[in-house]
Write a protein that holds these residues in place. Sequence first.
Motif, PDB file in Angstrom:
ATOM      1  N   UNK A  64       0.457  -1.238  -0.244  1.00  0.00           N
ATOM      2  CA  UNK A  64       0.080   0.312  -0.121  1.00  0.00           C
ATOM      3  C   UNK A  64       0.887   1.084  -0.102  1.00  0.00           C
ATOM      4  N   UNK A  65       1.569   0.776   0.276  1.00  0.00           N
ATOM      5  CA  UNK A  65       2.623   2.148   0.450  1.00  0.00           C
ATOM      6  C   UNK A  65       2.151   2.996   1.143  1.00  0.00           C
ATOM      7  N   UNK A  66       1.364   3.498   2.444  1.00  0.00           N
ATOM      8  CA  UNK A  66       0.634   4.631   2.889  1.00  0.00           C
ATOM      9  C   UNK A  66       0.598   4.130   4.551  1.00  0.00           C
ATOM     10  N   UNK A  67      -0.330   5.379   4.600  1.00  0.00           N
ATOM     11  CA  UNK A  67      -0.316   5.225   6.283  1.00  0.00           C
ATOM     12  C   UNK A  67      -0.860   3.895   6.906  1.00  0.00           C
ATOM     13  N   UNK A  68      -1.660   3.096   5.922  1.00  0.00           N
ATOM     14  CA  UNK A  68      -2.643   1.485   6.736  1.00  0.00           C
ATOM     15  C   UNK A  68      -2.372   0.770   5.281  1.00  0.00           C
ATOM     16  N   UNK A  69      -2.706  -0.232   5.280  1.00  0.00           N
ATOM     17  CA  UNK A  69      -2.882  -1.049   4.025  1.00  0.00           C
ATOM     18  C   UNK A  69      -4.038  -2.117   4.024  1.00  0.00           C
TER      19      UNK A  69
END
Length: 153
Positions: A64-69
């Motif tokens: 996801x490369x973000x704050x969450x998957x």
Amino acid sequence: MTKILALLLGLMLVVTVFYITSSFAHAWKFVAVGDIECKSAVKVASAIKQFSNPVITLLLGDLGYGKTSKCIKDAFPNSTPTVGNHDKSKDIVKLWGIPKSGVYGLKINDVTFLSLNSDTKVSKQIKTVNNLIANADTPWIVPFSHYPCVTNP
């Protein structure tokens, strides 16, 4: 040029389909996917289902490369993850309900899939890995992690 090539290779989606056969079970498939962004997750999951209906999808980290998957979990609901260097371990642990260490085994048919945490020192994982291997009652053990075991520099 080298940095651009490295970036492109690093972000490239890798999907591999494996076939496993044994004298104990019929042939079946599993898929391994890693380094996947939210914007492409549903498309990749759909493509995998059209090509093949695997028994299991291994997620090889960087989810996801973000704050969450959560977007990856939504796209691949019956998947088995390992933690990547761009993941938040606590997020992966919470979403998939895996051990906090990221090291665990999952038995499917005649195979034990062994998740290794490539962001944790081997010395901290060795006891758990040895126990999992010693207690695996399958003829096949397939380790998986975010970083490849062998690579060409």
